[in-house]
Motif scaffolding. Structure first.
Motif, mmCIF file in Angstrom:
data_model
loop_
_atom_site.group_PDB
_atom_site.id
_atom_site.type_symbol
_atom_site.label_atom_id
_atom_site.label_comp_id
_atom_site.label_asym_id
_atom_site.label_seq_id
_atom_site.Cartn_x
_atom_site.Cartn_y
_atom_site.Cartn_z
ATOM 1 N N SER A 8 0.818 -1.244 -0.023
ATOM 2 C CA SER A 8 -0.117 -0.018 0.141
ATOM 3 C C SER A 8 0.929 1.271 0.170
ATOM 4 O O SER A 8 0.385 2.424 0.403
ATOM 5 C CB SER A 8 -0.977 0.078 1.336
ATOM 6 O OG SER A 8 -0.252 -0.174 2.391
ATOM 7 N N THR A 9 1.814 1.320 -0.363
ATOM 8 C CA THR A 9 3.038 2.295 -0.462
ATOM 9 C C THR A 9 2.888 2.763 -1.918
ATOM 10 O O THR A 9 3.269 2.071 -2.920
ATOM 11 C CB THR A 9 4.318 1.943 0.018
ATOM 12 O OG1 THR A 9 4.297 1.493 1.490
ATOM 13 C CG2 THR A 9 5.283 3.185 0.109
ATOM 14 N N SER A 10 2.985 4.284 -2.039
ATOM 15 C CA SER A 10 3.025 5.056 -3.439
ATOM 16 C C SER A 10 4.355 5.089 -3.823
ATOM 17 O O SER A 10 5.201 5.324 -2.951
ATOM 18 C CB SER A 10 2.148 5.987 -3.517
ATOM 19 O OG SER A 10 2.925 7.012 -2.634
ATOM 20 N N VAL A 11 4.603 5.334 -5.136
ATOM 21 C CA VAL A 11 6.028 5.639 -5.660
ATOM 22 C C VAL A 11 6.127 6.977 -5.098
ATOM 23 O O VAL A 11 7.220 7.338 -5.129
ATOM 24 C CB VAL A 11 5.781 5.480 -7.281
ATOM 25 C CG1 VAL A 11 6.839 6.292 -7.866
ATOM 26 C CG2 VAL A 11 5.540 4.150 -7.477
ATOM 27 N N GLU A 12 5.407 7.765 -4.932
ATOM 28 C CA GLU A 12 5.488 9.247 -4.637
ATOM 29 C C GLU A 12 5.994 9.237 -3.116
ATOM 30 O O GLU A 12 6.995 9.968 -2.665
ATOM 31 C CB GLU A 12 4.393 10.097 -4.712
ATOM 32 C CG GLU A 12 3.409 10.397 -5.983
ATOM 33 C CD GLU A 12 3.030 9.003 -6.746
ATOM 34 O OE1 GLU A 12 2.765 9.088 -7.949
ATOM 35 O OE2 GLU A 12 2.572 8.038 -5.875
ATOM 36 N N THR A 13 5.450 8.540 -2.218
ATOM 37 C CA THR A 13 5.824 8.387 -0.925
ATOM 38 C C THR A 13 7.227 7.990 -0.903
ATOM 39 O O THR A 13 8.283 8.352 -0.183
ATOM 40 C CB THR A 13 5.103 7.284 -0.283
ATOM 41 O OG1 THR A 13 3.685 7.910 0.036
ATOM 42 C CG2 THR A 13 5.740 7.280 1.352
ATOM 43 N N VAL A 14 7.811 6.954 -1.821
ATOM 44 C CA VAL A 14 9.107 6.444 -1.675
ATOM 45 C C VAL A 14 9.894 7.428 -2.310
ATOM 46 O O VAL A 14 11.242 7.845 -1.778
ATOM 47 C CB VAL A 14 9.369 4.968 -2.300
ATOM 48 C CG1 VAL A 14 10.587 4.726 -2.849
ATOM 49 C CG2 VAL A 14 8.503 3.856 -1.876
ATOM 50 N N ASP A 15 9.614 8.006 -3.229
ATOM 51 C CA ASP A 15 10.524 9.006 -3.925
ATOM 52 C C ASP A 15 10.577 10.147 -2.876
ATOM 53 O O ASP A 15 11.654 10.789 -2.928
ATOM 54 C CB ASP A 15 9.826 9.805 -5.132
ATOM 55 C CG ASP A 15 9.818 8.689 -6.426
ATOM 56 O OD1 ASP A 15 10.654 7.743 -6.191
ATOM 57 O OD2 ASP A 15 8.927 9.080 -7.520
ATOM 58 N N ALA A 16 9.685 10.643 -2.160
ATOM 59 C CA ALA A 16 9.779 11.484 -1.272
ATOM 60 C C ALA A 16 10.845 11.254 -0.024
ATOM 61 O O ALA A 16 11.787 12.054 0.401
ATOM 62 C CB ALA A 16 8.333 12.095 -0.442
ATOM 63 N N LEU A 17 10.796 10.027 0.506
ATOM 64 C CA LEU A 17 11.767 9.623 1.510
ATOM 65 C C LEU A 17 13.195 9.452 0.690
ATOM 66 O O LEU A 17 14.143 10.148 1.446
ATOM 67 C CB LEU A 17 11.331 8.313 1.993
ATOM 68 C CG LEU A 17 10.214 8.291 2.935
ATOM 69 C CD1 LEU A 17 9.533 6.789 3.113
ATOM 70 C CD2 LEU A 17 10.511 8.954 4.123
ATOM 71 N N PHE A 18 13.408 9.148 -0.413
ATOM 72 C CA PHE A 18 14.649 8.869 -1.155
ATOM 73 C C PHE A 18 15.151 10.339 -1.178
ATOM 74 O O PHE A 18 16.242 10.683 -1.197
ATOM 75 C CB PHE A 18 14.543 8.417 -2.438
ATOM 76 C CG PHE A 18 15.726 7.892 -3.240
ATOM 77 C CD1 PHE A 18 16.577 7.218 -2.688
ATOM 78 C CD2 PHE A 18 15.952 8.707 -4.278
ATOM 79 C CE1 PHE A 18 17.950 6.956 -3.228
ATOM 80 C CE2 PHE A 18 17.158 8.646 -4.945
ATOM 81 C CZ PHE A 18 18.252 7.688 -4.537
ATOM 82 N N ALA A 19 14.209 11.183 -1.637
ATOM 83 C CA ALA A 19 14.765 12.640 -2.082
ATOM 84 C C ALA A 19 15.534 13.653 -0.726
ATOM 85 O O ALA A 19 16.455 14.047 -0.609
ATOM 86 C CB ALA A 19 13.703 13.440 -2.584
ATOM 87 N N VAL A 20 14.558 13.176 0.319
ATOM 88 C CA VAL A 20 15.356 13.819 1.706
ATOM 89 C C VAL A 20 16.438 13.070 2.271
ATOM 90 O O VAL A 20 17.555 13.596 2.509
ATOM 91 C CB VAL A 20 14.173 13.811 2.687
ATOM 92 C CG1 VAL A 20 14.492 14.126 4.115
ATOM 93 C CG2 VAL A 20 13.004 15.086 2.241
ATOM 94 N N HIS A 21 16.176 11.773 2.319
ATOM 95 C CA HIS A 21 17.053 10.808 3.201
ATOM 96 C C HIS A 21 18.175 10.545 2.342
ATOM 97 O O HIS A 21 19.341 10.138 3.172
ATOM 98 C CB HIS A 21 16.536 9.599 3.674
ATOM 99 C CG HIS A 21 15.548 10.114 4.832
ATOM 100 N ND1 HIS A 21 15.734 10.437 6.057
ATOM 101 C CD2 HIS A 21 14.061 10.110 4.689
ATOM 102 C CE1 HIS A 21 14.919 10.901 6.712
ATOM 103 N NE2 HIS A 21 13.619 10.633 5.976
ATOM 104 N N PHE A 22 18.325 10.344 1.198
ATOM 105 C CA PHE A 22 19.597 9.976 0.387
ATOM 106 C C PHE A 22 20.156 10.939 -0.558
ATOM 107 O O PHE A 22 21.159 11.366 -0.334
ATOM 108 C CB PHE A 22 19.390 8.521 -0.163
ATOM 109 C CG PHE A 22 20.542 8.144 -0.808
ATOM 110 C CD1 PHE A 22 21.636 7.394 -0.050
ATOM 111 C CD2 PHE A 22 21.009 8.380 -2.215
ATOM 112 C CE1 PHE A 22 22.853 7.032 -0.510
ATOM 113 C CE2 PHE A 22 22.248 7.963 -2.916
ATOM 114 C CZ PHE A 22 23.183 7.201 -1.965
ATOM 115 N N LYS A 23 19.257 11.486 -1.350
ATOM 116 C CA LYS A 23 19.765 12.299 -2.436
ATOM 117 C C LYS A 23 20.081 13.710 -1.682
ATOM 118 O O LYS A 23 21.089 14.445 -2.188
ATOM 119 C CB LYS A 23 18.721 12.798 -3.377
ATOM 120 C CG LYS A 23 18.223 11.551 -4.545
ATOM 121 C CD LYS A 23 17.378 12.162 -5.602
ATOM 122 C CE LYS A 23 17.608 13.208 -6.284
ATOM 123 N NZ LYS A 23 16.562 13.424 -7.077
ATOM 124 N N GLY A 24 19.317 14.190 -0.618
ATOM 125 C CA GLY A 24 19.587 15.453 -0.068
ATOM 126 C C GLY A 24 20.917 15.380 0.616
ATOM 127 O O GLY A 24 21.792 16.122 0.608
#
Length: 171
Positions: free
Chosen positions: A24-40
């Protein structure tokens, strides 16, 4: 001509949270977590590395959830595990300049993170306190001094390490 101000330290501490149960996890949720926690973390470090002084230090915030599994936190925990690995790679790459890179992995801490659950929800606090060897959830003052120590010259021989500060959660 504008001169770049040198920086001695970098603490990558930005964060957001979202539960991510499988199915039940969306691509948008994963992308948001990835953007802050890794890419940032990666791109801020890349941008600031040229102005970090030789002999400086970087601390990246990880999480106890990179070691122990909490229901519904798989993506967040995986991103924090990636930060532990990234910290080792950055330590190797920046080592020739004497720049130390480590990760600090707090356990449950009573802050406003995640909507303040560990700070405001007594049931959640009690549950997690029962999981900790020290019998309580952490407070911000349990983490700040550790980060300051990891940045200080007192830890000049420590790099590429993950330091967990969880009060012995889920030992």
């Amino acid at each position: 001509m504008r001169t770049r101000t040198p920086h001695h330290y970098l603490v990558n501490n930005a964060g957001n949270s979202a539960q991510t149960p499988l199915g039940s996890t969306s691509v948008e949720t994963v992308d948001a977590l990835f953007a802050v926690h890794f890419k940032g973390v990666f791109f801020l470090t890349q941008a600031l590395a040229p102005v970090l002084t030789d002999g400086g230090a970087i601390v990246n915030l990880s999480s106890g959830l990179a070691r122990f599994a909490g229901d519904g936190w798989s993506v967040y925990g995986a991103m924090k595990g990636a930060i532990d690995v990234l910290s080792r790679y950055l330590a190797k790459e920046l080592g020739p300049r004497g720049i130390r890179v480590n990760s600090v992995a707090p356990g449950p801490i009573a802050t406003d993170f995640g909507g303040g659950t560990m700070r405001d929800n007594e049931q959640a606090r009690s549950h997690m306190a029962a999981q900790a060897a020290l019998g309580r959830v952490g407070e911000p003052d349990d983490i700040g001094p550790l980060i300051a120590t990891m940045l200080s010259d007192r830890t000049h021989w420590i790099t590429g390490q993950r330091v967990e500060a969880s009060g012995g959660t889920l030992l």
